[in-house]
Structures are given as C-alpha cells and as structure tokens.
Design a protein around this motif. Structure first.
Motif, PDB file in Angstrom:
ATOM      1  N   TYR A 133       4.112   4.197  -6.863  1.00 56.91           N
ATOM      2  CA  TYR A 133       3.517   2.903  -7.203  1.00 56.91           C
ATOM      3  C   TYR A 133       4.150   2.285  -8.444  1.00 56.91           C
ATOM      4  CZ  TYR A 133       0.591   4.505 -11.097  1.00 56.91           C
ATOM      5  OH  TYR A 133       0.159   4.981 -12.297  1.00 56.91           O
TER       6      TYR A 133
ATOM      7  N   THR B  30      -7.232   2.094  -5.861  1.00 56.32           N
ATOM      8  CA  THR B  30      -6.741   3.407  -5.452  1.00 56.32           C
ATOM      9  C   THR B  30      -7.816   4.083  -4.586  1.00 56.32           C
ATOM     10  OG1 THR B  30      -7.630   4.545  -7.399  1.00 56.32           O
ATOM     11  CG2 THR B  30      -5.373   3.712  -7.560  1.00 56.32           C
TER      12      THR B  30
ATOM     13  N   LEU C  51      -1.484  -3.200  -9.917  1.00 57.71           N
ATOM     14  CA  LEU C  51      -2.373  -2.269  -9.237  1.00 57.71           C
ATOM     15  C   LEU C  51      -3.736  -2.917  -9.014  1.00 57.71           C
ATOM     16  CD1 LEU C  51      -2.691   0.600  -8.097  1.00 57.71           C
ATOM     17  CD2 LEU C  51      -3.445   1.309 -10.380  1.00 57.71           C
TER      18      LEU C  51
ATOM     19  N   ARG D   8       0.881  -1.171   0.000  1.00 57.30           N
ATOM     20  CA  ARG D   8       0.000   0.000   0.000  1.00 57.30           C
ATOM     21  C   ARG D   8       0.915   1.216   0.000  1.00 57.30           C
ATOM     22  NH1 ARG D   8      -4.238  -0.181   4.503  1.00 57.30           N
ATOM     23  NH2 ARG D   8      -2.386   0.263   5.697  1.00 57.30           N
ATOM     24  N   THR D   9       0.860   1.980  -1.078  1.00 58.11           N
ATOM     25  CA  THR D   9       1.770   3.092  -1.256  1.00 58.11           C
ATOM     26  C   THR D   9       1.000   4.295  -1.784  1.00 58.11           C
ATOM     27  OG1 THR D   9       3.927   3.704  -2.180  1.00 58.11           O
ATOM     28  CG2 THR D   9       2.504   2.331  -3.571  1.00 58.11           C
ATOM     29  N   THR D  10       1.700   5.222  -2.412  1.00 55.00           N
ATOM     30  CA  THR D  10       1.065   6.421  -2.955  1.00 55.00           C
ATOM     31  C   THR D  10       1.250   6.488  -4.465  1.00 55.00           C
ATOM     32  OG1 THR D  10       3.028   7.829  -2.819  1.00 55.00           O
ATOM     33  CG2 THR D  10       1.643   7.688  -0.832  1.00 55.00           C
ATOM     34  N   GLN D  11       0.596   7.491  -5.033  1.00 50.45           N
ATOM     35  CA  GLN D  11       0.723   7.750  -6.461  1.00 50.45           C
ATOM     36  C   GLN D  11       2.154   8.151  -6.829  1.00 50.45           C
ATOM     37  OE1 GLN D  11      -0.732   9.754  -4.238  1.00 50.45           O
ATOM     38  NE2 GLN D  11      -0.566  11.925  -4.791  1.00 50.45           N
TER      39      GLN D  11
ATOM     40  N   TYR E 175       6.855  -0.244  -7.757  1.00 54.02           N
ATOM     41  CA  TYR E 175       6.378  -1.587  -7.407  1.00 54.02           C
ATOM     42  C   TYR E 175       5.858  -2.334  -8.630  1.00 54.02           C
ATOM     43  CZ  TYR E 175       7.111  -0.072  -2.663  1.00 54.02           C
ATOM     44  OH  TYR E 175       7.697   0.388  -1.515  1.00 54.02           O
ATOM     45  N   GLU E 176       5.265  -1.623  -9.563  1.00 55.33           N
ATOM     46  CA  GLU E 176       4.849  -2.281 -10.810  1.00 55.33           C
ATOM     47  C   GLU E 176       6.069  -2.863 -11.524  1.00 55.33           C
ATOM     48  OE1 GLU E 176       0.687  -0.304 -12.293  1.00 55.33           O
ATOM     49  OE2 GLU E 176       2.520   0.705 -12.925  1.00 55.33           O
TER      50      GLU E 176
ATOM     51  N   TYR F 296      -2.457   3.709  -3.254  1.00 52.64           N
ATOM     52  CA  TYR F 296      -2.321   2.830  -4.421  1.00 52.64           C
ATOM     53  C   TYR F 296      -1.966   1.466  -3.849  1.00 52.64           C
ATOM     54  CZ  TYR F 296      -2.693   6.245  -8.147  1.00 52.64           C
ATOM     55  OH  TYR F 296      -3.168   7.177  -9.037  1.00 52.64           O
ATOM     56  N   GLN F 297      -2.903   0.532  -3.924  1.00 57.53           N
ATOM     57  CA  GLN F 297      -2.670  -0.805  -3.399  1.00 57.53           C
ATOM     58  C   GLN F 297      -2.343  -1.746  -4.563  1.00 57.53           C
ATOM     59  OE1 GLN F 297      -4.965  -2.307  -0.071  1.00 57.53           O
ATOM     60  NE2 GLN F 297      -5.376  -4.170  -1.237  1.00 57.53           N
ATOM     61  N   LEU F 298      -1.226  -2.448  -4.421  1.00 55.84           N
ATOM     62  CA  LEU F 298      -0.755  -3.356  -5.451  1.00 55.84           C
ATOM     63  C   LEU F 298      -0.599  -4.743  -4.861  1.00 55.84           C
ATOM     64  CD1 LEU F 298       0.996  -0.420  -5.742  1.00 55.84           C
ATOM     65  CD2 LEU F 298       1.427  -1.497  -7.922  1.00 55.84           C
TER      66      LEU F 298
END
Length: 148
Positions: free
Chosen positions: A114, A127, A124, A108-111, A117-118, A139-141
C-alpha cells in the motif's frame, strides 16, 4: 512497452502471478485472477520488454458511482523496484482521467504494497484484516481525479 492485454497473454500472466505467490498473493488467488481475466476484464494492460511480459494491471469502471478501480497489479520479481509498476500505474491514472464520468480512482491492495500507492498520490481510506486470504489484509486507497 505498455499495450492492451490480449487473450494470447493469459498463460504468461498466470505464470507471472505464480512467481509472486506467496510473497504478494495467496495461492488461492490464482483462481480469482483467472476468473478476472475470463469474466471481469475491462481495461487491462501489460508491460513487455524484449517480447517478455514483465508486468500487468487493469482498470474496472463503476460509472454509476463515478469510480474506477485499479485491479490485479503484478510485476515480475526481477523487475520490482525498477520503476515498472510506477510507469504502469501512471499510465492507468492518465487513461482513467480521460473518462469524464470517473471522479475517484480506488485501489484495493494489501499491507505489503500500500505504501507504493501512497507514493503515487493515493490516500489510505480503510483496512480489513485477512480480507484476501489469511495474512493478506485489505488496504483500500483513494485518489480523487477531479475537484470535489
């Protein structure tokens, strides 16, 4: 060198987080970070170079749902973009893969980060605007760890 966090690292880690405010964290998140270190720590790792902490990041576990969550990634601004975060993230992916109870790794991060992490293989999932603080969206991935 990546090693396990110890209580002696706390003050240096708080200072490291402050170096990333307001670029990557909101000011009010400092208290959340301190609470995390004091009460919610499970596996937390630090990266040292020349006896200086330059990055840190953790893992929390939810075995009842077969999930683990990457938590509180922070990298010293002077070391961002140099592969430190990638090595620390891969270290945690490898670490959590050893736990047969965990099938899904979540971040769980931010815009703002993210896409990092992709590039690491996360997808993703959702959001939510202003989740962490105003201007800091969730932004949850997800990364499946085993064939589901």
């Amino acid at each position: 060198m990546i090693r396990a966090y110890t209580n002696q690292d706390k003050e240096e880690l708080i200072a490291l987080l402050k170096l990333n405010i307001p670029a990557y964290f909101a000011e009010e998140e400092e208290a959340d970070f301190v609470e995390y270190l004091e009460q919610h720590l499970e596996d937390y790792f630090v990266v040292e170079e020349n006896d200086k902490l330059i990055a840190a990041g953790g893992l929390n576990y939810f075995p009842e749902s077969g999930e683990s969550r990457i938590s509180w990634d922070v990298v010293h601004p002077d070391y961002q973009g140099k592969g430190i975060g990638r090595k620390l993230t891969q270290h945690r992916i490898n670490h959590v893969r050893q736990n047969p109870q965990i099938n899904l790794l979540i971040v769980r991060t931010t815009q703002l980060v993210y896409k990092f992490y992709e590039k690491m293989g996360f997808s993703l999932a959702k959001t939510e605007k202003d989740f962490w603080a105003k201007g800091f969206d969730l932004y949850q991935l997800h990364m499946p760890l085993r064939g589901n």
